[in-house]
Design a protein around this motif. Sequence first.
Motif, mmCIF file in Angstrom:
data_model
loop_
_atom_site.group_PDB
_atom_site.id
_atom_site.type_symbol
_atom_site.label_atom_id
_atom_site.label_comp_id
_atom_site.label_asym_id
_atom_site.label_seq_id
_atom_site.Cartn_x
_atom_site.Cartn_y
_atom_site.Cartn_z
ATOM 1 N N UNK A 118 0.832 -1.213 0.000
ATOM 2 C CA UNK A 118 0.000 0.000 0.000
ATOM 3 C C UNK A 118 0.861 1.255 0.000
ATOM 4 N N UNK A 119 1.903 1.230 0.835
ATOM 5 C CA UNK A 119 2.798 2.390 0.912
ATOM 6 C C UNK A 119 3.414 2.683 -0.450
ATOM 7 N N UNK A 120 3.922 1.635 -1.094
ATOM 8 C CA UNK A 120 4.548 1.805 -2.411
ATOM 9 C C UNK A 120 3.522 2.239 -3.449
ATOM 10 N N UNK A 121 2.317 1.659 -3.370
ATOM 11 C CA UNK A 121 1.269 1.960 -4.350
ATOM 12 C C UNK A 121 0.859 3.424 -4.336
ATOM 13 N N UNK A 122 0.856 4.038 -3.144
ATOM 14 C CA UNK A 122 0.405 5.413 -3.020
ATOM 15 C C UNK A 122 1.556 6.413 -2.993
ATOM 16 N N UNK A 123 2.767 5.931 -3.203
ATOM 17 C CA UNK A 123 3.920 6.824 -3.261
ATOM 18 C C UNK A 123 4.216 7.198 -4.706
ATOM 19 N N UNK A 124 4.837 8.335 -4.881
ATOM 20 C CA UNK A 124 5.223 8.755 -6.220
ATOM 21 C C UNK A 124 6.559 8.108 -6.562
ATOM 22 N N UNK A 125 6.469 6.905 -7.109
ATOM 23 C CA UNK A 125 7.656 6.137 -7.444
ATOM 24 C C UNK A 125 7.372 5.277 -8.667
ATOM 25 N N UNK A 126 8.419 4.886 -9.363
ATOM 26 C CA UNK A 126 8.253 4.022 -10.534
ATOM 27 C C UNK A 126 7.999 2.569 -10.136
ATOM 28 N N UNK A 127 7.985 2.304 -8.825
ATOM 29 C CA UNK A 127 7.721 0.947 -8.331
ATOM 30 C C UNK A 127 6.234 0.754 -7.987
ATOM 31 N N UNK A 128 5.394 1.703 -8.367
ATOM 32 C CA UNK A 128 3.975 1.654 -8.001
ATOM 33 C C UNK A 128 3.311 0.327 -8.345
ATOM 34 N N UNK A 129 3.537 -0.164 -9.539
ATOM 35 C CA UNK A 129 2.874 -1.400 -9.972
ATOM 36 C C UNK A 129 3.375 -2.611 -9.192
ATOM 37 N N UNK A 130 4.604 -2.549 -8.727
ATOM 38 C CA UNK A 130 5.094 -3.646 -7.877
ATOM 39 C C UNK A 130 4.387 -3.595 -6.526
ATOM 40 N N UNK A 131 4.011 -2.395 -6.086
ATOM 41 C CA UNK A 131 3.220 -2.263 -4.868
ATOM 42 C C UNK A 131 1.862 -2.934 -5.024
ATOM 43 N N UNK A 132 1.248 -2.732 -6.201
ATOM 44 C CA UNK A 132 -0.016 -3.419 -6.481
ATOM 45 C C UNK A 132 0.169 -4.931 -6.379
ATOM 46 N N UNK A 133 1.264 -5.383 -6.944
ATOM 47 C CA UNK A 133 1.560 -6.820 -6.945
ATOM 48 C C UNK A 133 1.717 -7.348 -5.524
ATOM 49 N N UNK A 134 2.434 -6.624 -4.688
ATOM 50 C CA UNK A 134 2.632 -7.047 -3.298
ATOM 51 C C UNK A 134 1.294 -7.168 -2.566
ATOM 52 N N UNK A 135 0.419 -6.203 -2.788
ATOM 53 C CA UNK A 135 -0.912 -6.246 -2.163
ATOM 54 C C UNK A 135 -1.698 -7.453 -2.667
ATOM 55 N N UNK A 136 -1.655 -7.675 -3.964
ATOM 56 C CA UNK A 136 -2.409 -8.779 -4.565
ATOM 57 C C UNK A 136 -1.920 -10.130 -4.060
ATOM 58 N N UNK A 137 -0.602 -10.303 -4.015
ATOM 59 C CA UNK A 137 -0.025 -11.577 -3.605
ATOM 60 C C UNK A 137 -0.308 -11.875 -2.141
ATOM 61 N N UNK A 138 -0.092 -10.905 -1.286
ATOM 62 C CA UNK A 138 -0.292 -11.130 0.152
ATOM 63 C C UNK A 138 -1.767 -11.336 0.484
ATOM 64 N N UNK A 139 -2.649 -10.572 -0.154
ATOM 65 C CA UNK A 139 -4.079 -10.721 0.122
ATOM 66 C C UNK A 139 -4.596 -12.067 -0.364
ATOM 67 N N UNK A 140 -4.097 -12.529 -1.495
ATOM 68 C CA UNK A 140 -4.505 -13.833 -2.015
ATOM 69 C C UNK A 140 -4.189 -14.931 -1.012
ATOM 70 N N UNK A 141 -2.943 -14.949 -0.514
ATOM 71 C CA UNK A 141 -2.526 -16.019 0.392
ATOM 72 C C UNK A 141 -3.220 -15.921 1.752
ATOM 73 N N UNK A 142 -3.385 -14.706 2.247
ATOM 74 C CA UNK A 142 -4.065 -14.593 3.537
ATOM 75 C C UNK A 142 -5.534 -14.987 3.437
ATOM 76 N N UNK A 143 -6.189 -14.528 2.376
ATOM 77 C CA UNK A 143 -7.614 -14.840 2.232
ATOM 78 C C UNK A 143 -7.854 -16.325 2.009
ATOM 79 N N UNK A 144 -6.872 -17.035 1.446
ATOM 80 C CA UNK A 144 -7.005 -18.489 1.321
ATOM 81 C C UNK A 144 -7.157 -19.118 2.702
ATOM 82 N N UNK A 145 -6.349 -18.655 3.646
ATOM 83 C CA UNK A 145 -6.404 -19.183 5.008
ATOM 84 C C UNK A 145 -7.696 -18.766 5.702
ATOM 85 N N UNK A 146 -8.039 -17.488 5.594
ATOM 86 C CA UNK A 146 -9.202 -16.974 6.309
ATOM 87 C C UNK A 146 -10.499 -17.612 5.811
#
Length: 293
Positions: free
Chosen positions: A89-117
């Motif tokens: 989230x921090x990376x996604x909302x920061x003005x950086x060229x890594x924004x899309x990797x921030x999206x990826x981090x959110x997507x990956x972590x949420x996928x794995x956590x929601x599988x458990x939940x």
Amino acid sequence: MAGSKLAIEGKISIISFILGLGVVIIPLIRTYAGHLDWVFDYLTEVRGKIAIALYIAVINGFLLIIYKGPLYKVAVRACFLGFTFGCGLIISFSQTTWTHFGWYMCSLSLFHYSEYLVTAIINPRSLSLDSFLLNHSVEYTVAAISSWVEFTIEKLTFPELKQLSWLSLVGLVMVLCGDFLRKSAMLTAGSNFNHIVQNEKAHSHVLVTDGVYAFFRHPSYVGWFYWSIGTQVMLCNPVCIAGYTLASWRFFRERIEEEELSLIHFFGEDYLEYKKKVGTGLPFISGIRINSS
């Protein structure tokens, strides 16, 4: 027993995920009013790294004191995924060229956590550390690392390739829709859903044909398939887009054939009739041939 397991492990995972997610407080406090235009630069500085390291150490120490044994293992994994989501989230909302990797981090972590939940909600008897799917397979781990390596190399050598925002948005839509479909399938199947293909029919096991199963015979696999490819479209990783598509297709083709052998054994003519009416939902995968079963 099932209720108590959900109440303990499910609740612990939620608390721990939120604690990990609390890392977003660091840049918000640092920037006072929450201006995130230079947060990424701050976090890559020494002070930012120290602040994050201290936060991780304090939270992990707290979890270690509060939870013991198996419960700590659940807590630390959920906390790690929450922390990753927060950093994304921090990376996604920061003005950086890594924004899309921030999206990826959110997507990956949420996928794995929601599988458990979701597993904790629908089928607590089958709940285990493996429900996080963090140790899914060696191939899965290699694929993930390969995508990180490709993104980094291409970002350094062809930075303009990683700034195709329209393509990353397409990937984000694929990820969101794919994960939504998978979780919808899990919730619809309820206690019939299991991360492991079952070879023996449980007394409570019924053939599910309603909800999303009325459109796809294997909606959880369809969701995972497009989620997986979507993560690479989001990262603008041309090599991994091709690799993930081929690898995922082969994996689900074999997985579906294996699963349908069991389903035909469990439900006989009922499943064969369902199979005739509803497709798998995956391109060029029809499932096991009835004549060979």
